[in-house]
Design a protein around this motif. Structure first.
Motif, PDB file in Angstrom:
ATOM      1  N   ILE A   1       0.857  -1.185   0.000  1.00  0.00           N
ATOM      2  CA  ILE A   1       0.000   0.000   0.000  1.00  0.00           C
ATOM      3  C   ILE A   1       0.892   1.233   0.000  1.00  0.00           C
ATOM      4  N   ARG A   2       0.554   2.170  -0.887  1.00  0.00           N
ATOM      5  CA  ARG A   2       1.305   3.429  -0.911  1.00  0.00           C
ATOM      6  C   ARG A   2       0.487   4.475  -0.158  1.00  0.00           C
ATOM      7  N   VAL A   3       1.128   5.138   0.785  1.00  0.00           N
ATOM      8  CA  VAL A   3       0.449   6.184   1.561  1.00  0.00           C
ATOM      9  C   VAL A   3       1.217   7.488   1.391  1.00  0.00           C
ATOM     10  N   ARG A   4       0.512   8.516   0.958  1.00  0.00           N
ATOM     11  CA  ARG A   4       1.160   9.830   0.849  1.00  0.00           C
ATOM     12  C   ARG A   4       0.675  10.671   2.028  1.00  0.00           C
ATOM     13  N   THR A   5       1.611  11.262   2.705  1.00  0.00           N
ATOM     14  CA  THR A   5       1.254  12.038   3.899  1.00  0.00           C
ATOM     15  C   THR A   5       2.283  13.136   4.127  1.00  0.00           C
TER      16      THR A   5
ATOM     17  N   ALA B   1       5.971   9.983   0.777  1.00  0.00           N
ATOM     18  CA  ALA B   1       5.153   8.771   0.728  1.00  0.00           C
ATOM     19  C   ALA B   1       5.849   7.586   1.381  1.00  0.00           C
ATOM     20  N   LEU B   2       5.027   6.617   1.797  1.00  0.00           N
ATOM     21  CA  LEU B   2       5.529   5.373   2.389  1.00  0.00           C
ATOM     22  C   LEU B   2       4.950   4.205   1.612  1.00  0.00           C
ATOM     23  N   VAL B   3       5.717   3.126   1.506  1.00  0.00           N
ATOM     24  CA  VAL B   3       5.158   1.894   0.957  1.00  0.00           C
ATOM     25  C   VAL B   3       5.102   0.900   2.107  1.00  0.00           C
ATOM     26  N   VAL B   4       3.895   0.366   2.341  1.00  0.00           N
ATOM     27  CA  VAL B   4       3.658  -0.450   3.527  1.00  0.00           C
ATOM     28  C   VAL B   4       3.186  -1.853   3.140  1.00  0.00           C
TER      29      VAL B   4
ATOM     30  N   ALA C   1      -7.520  -0.454   4.990  1.00  0.00           N
ATOM     31  CA  ALA C   1      -8.437   0.102   5.985  1.00  0.00           C
ATOM     32  C   ALA C   1      -7.708   0.317   7.311  1.00  0.00           C
ATOM     33  N   GLU C   2      -6.872  -0.647   7.654  1.00  0.00           N
ATOM     34  CA  GLU C   2      -6.110  -0.566   8.897  1.00  0.00           C
ATOM     35  C   GLU C   2      -5.214   0.677   8.906  1.00  0.00           C
ATOM     36  N   ILE C   3      -4.554   0.924   7.780  1.00  0.00           N
ATOM     37  CA  ILE C   3      -3.651   2.087   7.675  1.00  0.00           C
ATOM     38  C   ILE C   3      -4.453   3.385   7.806  1.00  0.00           C
ATOM     39  N   GLY C   4      -5.586   3.437   7.092  1.00  0.00           N
ATOM     40  CA  GLY C   4      -6.432   4.631   7.152  1.00  0.00           C
ATOM     41  C   GLY C   4      -6.923   4.884   8.569  1.00  0.00           C
TER      42      GLY C   4
ATOM     43  N   ILE D   1      -3.298  11.913  11.927  1.00  0.00           N
ATOM     44  CA  ILE D   1      -2.281  12.131  10.896  1.00  0.00           C
ATOM     45  C   ILE D   1      -3.003  12.300   9.565  1.00  0.00           C
ATOM     46  N   ARG D   2      -2.649  13.361   8.845  1.00  0.00           N
ATOM     47  CA  ARG D   2      -3.312  13.611   7.568  1.00  0.00           C
ATOM     48  C   ARG D   2      -2.774  12.682   6.480  1.00  0.00           C
ATOM     49  N   VAL D   3      -3.696  12.156   5.656  1.00  0.00           N
ATOM     50  CA  VAL D   3      -3.307  11.260   4.562  1.00  0.00           C
ATOM     51  C   VAL D   3      -3.804  11.862   3.257  1.00  0.00           C
ATOM     52  N   HIS D   4      -2.914  11.965   2.257  1.00  0.00           N
ATOM     53  CA  HIS D   4      -3.298  12.572   0.976  1.00  0.00           C
ATOM     54  C   HIS D   4      -3.534  11.540  -0.116  1.00  0.00           C
TER      55      HIS D   4
END
Ligand code: ADP
Length: 309
Positions: free
Chosen positions: A223-227, A251-254, A260-263, A271-274
Motif C-alpha cells: 500500500i502506498r500512503v502519501r502524507t 510517501a511510504l510503501v507499507v 483500511a487498517e492504515i487509514g 495524521i493527515r493522509v493525501h
C-alpha cells in the motif's frame, strides 16, 4: 495435450530436470518459466524425443513423440532459430521440409504469408535479421498445421514490433484450439502472453497455475500512503507490525497492514493522509520471490546496493 510424469534428466552429476509432472492443455498459451539453467530447454528436447529422459515419461497426444507417424503434423517447434541452412532461400528451406514430410507445396506459400516473409521468400536466409530468422523458424513450425506448438525463448533479441507480433501469433494459435507451450525467463513477457504458467527452478516444479493465481499466491500487496507527516505515520505503522519504507519525500510503501487498517491508524493518530493506494505486485516480482533460492548463478551485488538492484 502434452503430459509429463516424473520426468527427470541427469547429465553426469547434474540433475537438470528433477521429477517434473505437468500437463499442457489445448486452447490456451502455457508459459514455461524459469531462470536461465532451470531446465526448460532440456524438458522441451525430451518432449520432442531429442533427448531421452533418465526416468519418467512424456507424451504428446497420448504417445511418445518419437512414435509420431507424421511429426510435423503433430508438433511444430521453434528451438533454435539459427538452425537454418544459411545458403538456402526461405522458400527452398521450407519446400525441402514440406517434401520430406509429405506436405503439400502450397502450404509453403501459405506459411510464408502467415509470418510475413512472402516478399523475401526467394532471398538467401544468410542475410536475414534475427527477427526474420525467427519468423522463418516459426513458418517451419507451422508448416504441418500442427495441433501442438512449442517455442523456446521466442522473443530473445527481438525488437518491440517482433515481440508484439509473436505474442499475438501465440494467442491466435491458442484461440484456434491449439496447445501452445512457450518458454521464457522473462516474467514481464509471460504476464502479457500466457494464460497458464508452469514455473520451474533448478529442474523442479515450483508452480502450476494461472497467471493471476501465481501473482496472488506469491506476492504481497503493498500500500502506498502519501502524507505530509511521514515520520509520524511511519512510526505508528511500524509499531503496529507494518513493514514500512520511504518512497520519495512524502510517501511510504507499507506491507503487512491492510488499507483500511492504515487509514484507521492515521485517523486515530490525527495524521493527515493525501493518498492511499494499492500496489499490485507484478509477475516479475512474484517470480523473483519464488525462484530466488533456485537461481543457479546470482549476479554479485556490491555491498549497500541491494535496494537499487
Ligand atoms: P534453461 O533452458 O532453463 O536455461 P537448460 O535446460 O538449458 O536450462 O539447462 C539445465 C541445466 O542442465 C543447466 O545447468 C545446463 O548447464 C545443464 N545442461 C543442459 N544441457 C546439457 C548437456 N548436454 N550436458 C550437460 N549439461 C547440460
Amino acid at each position: 495435450m502434452i503430459e509429463a510424469v516424473g520426468l527427470s534428466k541427469r547429465y553426469g552429476d547434474k540433475l537438470a530436470v528433477d521429477r517434473l509432472s505437468f500437463s499442457v492443455k489445448p486452447g490456451q498459451v502455457t508459459g514455461f518459466l524459469g531462470p536461465n539453467g532451470a531446465g526448460k530447454s532440456t524438458t522441451m528436447r525430451m518432449i520432442l524425443g531429442l533427448d531421452a529422459p533418465t526416468s519418467g515419461t512424456v507424451t504428446v497426444n497420448g504417445k511418445p513423440f518419437r512414435q509420431a507417424a507424421h511429426p510435423l503434423r503433430e508438433v511444430g517447434a521453434l528451438l533454435d532459430a539459427k538452425a537454418v541452412h544459411g545458403g538456402r532461400s526461405a522458400y527452398n528451406h521450407l519446400l525441402c521440409l514440406a517434401q520430406t514430410n509429405n506436405l503439400p507445396k502450397k502450404r509453403v506459400d501459405e506459411v510464408l504469408g502467415l509470418v510475413g516473409l512472402g516478399g523475401v521468400a526467394k532471398k538467401r536466409s544468410k542475410g536475414f535479421s534475427l527477427g526474420m530468422g525467427q519468423r522463418l523458424g516459426i513458418a517451419a513450425a507451422l508448416l504441418g498445421d500442427p495441433k501442438v506448438l512449442m517455442f523456446d525463448e521466442p522473443v530473445n533479441g527481438l525488437d518491440p514490433e517482433g515481440i508484439l507480433w509473436i505474442r499475438n501469433l501465440m494467442k491466435a494459435l491458442a484461440a484456434e484450439g491449439r496447445t501452445v507451450f512457450v518458454s521464457s525467463h522473462l516474467m514481464s513477457e509471460m504476464e502479457n502472453t500466457a494464460d497458464h504458467l508452469i514455473v520451474i527452478g533448478r529442474g523442479k516444479l515450483v508452480a502450476d497455475c494461472t497467471v493471476q493465481e501465481f501473482i496472488d499466491n506469491n506476492s504481497e500487496l503493498s500500500i502506498r500512503v502519501r502524507t505530509p507527516q511521514l515520520e509520524q505515520l511511519g512510526a505508528v505503522l511500524a509499531g503496529k507490525g507494518g513493514t514500512v519504507r520511504a518512497d520519495g519525500e512524502d510517501a511510504l510503501v507499507v506491507t503487512k497492514l491492510g488499507m483500511a487498517e492504515i487509514g484507521d491508524l492515521a485517523f486515530d493518530n490525527q495524521i493527515r493522509v493525501h493518498e492511499l493506494s494499492p500496489i499490485q505486485a507484478s509477475l516479475e516480482q512474484a517470480f523473483m520471490e519464488l525462484t530466488k533460492d533456485s537461481v543457479e548463478y546470482h549476479a554479485a551485488v556490491p555491498a549497500g546496493k541491494e535496494a537499487a538492484a
